[in-house]
Motif scaffolding. Structure first.
Motif, PDB file in Angstrom:
ATOM      1  N   TRP A  43       0.857  -1.187   0.000  1.00 31.58           N
ATOM      2  CA  TRP A  43       0.000   0.000   0.000  1.00 31.58           C
ATOM      3  C   TRP A  43       0.895   1.238   0.000  1.00 31.58           C
ATOM      4  N   ASP A  60     -10.008  -5.183  11.587  1.00 34.66           N
ATOM      5  CA  ASP A  60     -10.875  -4.763  10.474  1.00 34.66           C
ATOM      6  C   ASP A  60     -10.120  -3.996   9.396  1.00 34.66           C
ATOM      7  N   ARG A  62      -7.665  -1.956   9.714  1.00 32.82           N
ATOM      8  CA  ARG A  62      -7.216  -0.625  10.125  1.00 32.82           C
ATOM      9  C   ARG A  62      -5.894  -0.726  10.890  1.00 32.82           C
ATOM     10  N   TYR A  76      -5.078   4.364   9.331  1.00 35.69           N
ATOM     11  CA  TYR A  76      -5.026   4.066   7.905  1.00 35.69           C
ATOM     12  C   TYR A  76      -5.829   2.797   7.642  1.00 35.69           C
ATOM     13  N   ASP A  77      -6.732   2.881   6.667  1.00 39.88           N
ATOM     14  CA  ASP A  77      -7.593   1.751   6.324  1.00 39.88           C
ATOM     15  C   ASP A  77      -7.038   1.044   5.091  1.00 39.88           C
ATOM     16  N   ASN A  79      -8.364  -1.350   3.398  1.00 38.47           N
ATOM     17  CA  ASN A  79      -9.400  -1.666   2.414  1.00 38.47           C
ATOM     18  C   ASN A  79      -9.647  -0.504   1.455  1.00 38.47           C
ATOM     19  N   SER A  80      -9.675   0.715   1.983  1.00 42.12           N
ATOM     20  CA  SER A  80      -9.902   1.881   1.134  1.00 42.12           C
ATOM     21  C   SER A  80      -8.606   2.568   0.726  1.00 42.12           C
ATOM     22  N   ALA A  81      -7.475   2.116   1.328  1.00 41.88           N
ATOM     23  CA  ALA A  81      -6.151   2.703   1.074  1.00 41.88           C
ATOM     24  C   ALA A  81      -6.158   4.213   1.351  1.00 41.88           C
ATOM     25  N   LYS A  82      -6.768   4.587   2.502  1.00 44.90           N
ATOM     26  CA  LYS A  82      -6.862   6.004   2.860  1.00 44.90           C
ATOM     27  C   LYS A  82      -6.682   6.184   4.372  1.00 44.90           C
ATOM     28  N   ILE A  84      -8.334   7.497   7.446  1.00 44.73           N
ATOM     29  CA  ILE A  84      -9.744   7.721   7.745  1.00 44.73           C
ATOM     30  C   ILE A  84      -9.958   8.496   9.049  1.00 44.73           C
TER      31      ILE A  84
END
Length: 283
Positions: A43, A60, A62, A76-77, A79-82, A84
């Motif tokens: 990532w 989850d 994160r 940092y998530d 799954n969404s690569a952001k 949050i």
């Protein structure tokens, strides 16, 4: 220029050459034949995490991240690569490691402070640091919640009391806010596993950048960013495995964390490319 000046310059150059030779000769060269891991996911991180220095798996997908310029915990998530969420807990400084123990997050500042953070919320709450009693500029780089209920600490530059033929790890008791000056574990520089590195220079043998306990095996993982490698030990510091890391893939590995199921994540600062988090499987 007179002969005395020329002679002094010659002596200085000779000494410099000898010192350089001692520190540089017989270094290992990474090659595919020594590769003992597989990178299964990567990532790339946003610029805010260019100086990423520590990780903690939250569940989850994160990961709680810190970087060594701002007193902020970034969520940092994967799954969404952001990013949050953000939580500012302290003013600007060199923050190097993060862990979680007894429903509190703990963050280490390299200069010798630990910060206890009771909750992470998308707001600012400046915390007071706990100043450790350090005689030298030891440089905290890694912390990990240990099975014994304490926080283990690794220093990058030197041991607490004196140098020797080992790298010490130390235990901080969150009940008393005291750091035990005696090592809780020792990694012996004379261990035969270090023969792979072809050097006797302690600086190249081990300068920890982060530490963590594997949730399934209980083994201690010690990451080294300067001479890229991962060392796996038992809880006394006895080396069980030494993995060399390819500098092309791990330019500056600064943080390590594990999921509950044993997935391994390593972060890299933005040296020669974007900062990133890599999921790694070790053979």
């Amino acid at each position: 220029m007179n002969k005395w000046a020329l002679g002094i310059i010659a002596v200085v150059l000779l000494i410099a050459a000898v010192v350089y030779g001692i520190y540089q000769k017989n270094d290992y060269d990474f090659n595919d034949a020594t590769k003992s891991y597989e990178v299964v996911n990567t990532w790339e991180l946003p610029e805010e995490l260019n100086e990423i220095s520590g990780l903690h798996w939250m569940g989850d997908g994160r990961i709680a991240c810190i970087q060594d310029e701002d007193g902020i915990i970034f969520i940092y998530d994967l799954n969404s690569a952001k990013i949050i969420q953000k939580h500012k807990f302290a003013l600007a400084g060199d923050y190097e490691a993060i862990t979680y123990l007894n429903e509190n997050y703990w963050v280490a500042k390299s200069s010798g402070e630990l910060f206890r953070i009771e909750s992470i919320k998308p707001k600012e709450k400046i915390e007071a640091g706990i100043r450790l009693e350090l005689k030298y500029n030891n440089n905290i780089e890694g912390i990990a919640a240990a099975p014994d209920g304490k926080i283990w600490i690794s220093f990058k530059d030197r041991n607490l009391k004196k140098e020797g033929d080992y790298r010490g790890l130390y235990a901080f008791d969150p009940k008393t806010n005291k750091l035990d000056p005696e090592p809780v574990a020792k990694v012996n520089y004379k261990d035969q596993k270090f023969d792979l590195l072809k050097t006797g220079n302690p600086r190249k043998l081990l300068r920890p950048s982060d530490i963590g306990f594997h949730p399934l095996t209980g083994e201690l993982y010690i990451l080294d960013a300067e001479f890229q490698k991962l060392i796996i030990t038992n809880t006394s510091g006895k080396i069980k495995k030494l993995h060399l890391l390819d500098p092309e893939e791990f330019s500056q590995p600064e943080g390590i964390t594990f999921s509950e199921s044993g997935r391994i994540f390593i972060s890299n600062e933005n040296l020669g490319g974007p900062a990133n988090i890599k999921e790694v499987k070790f053979h």
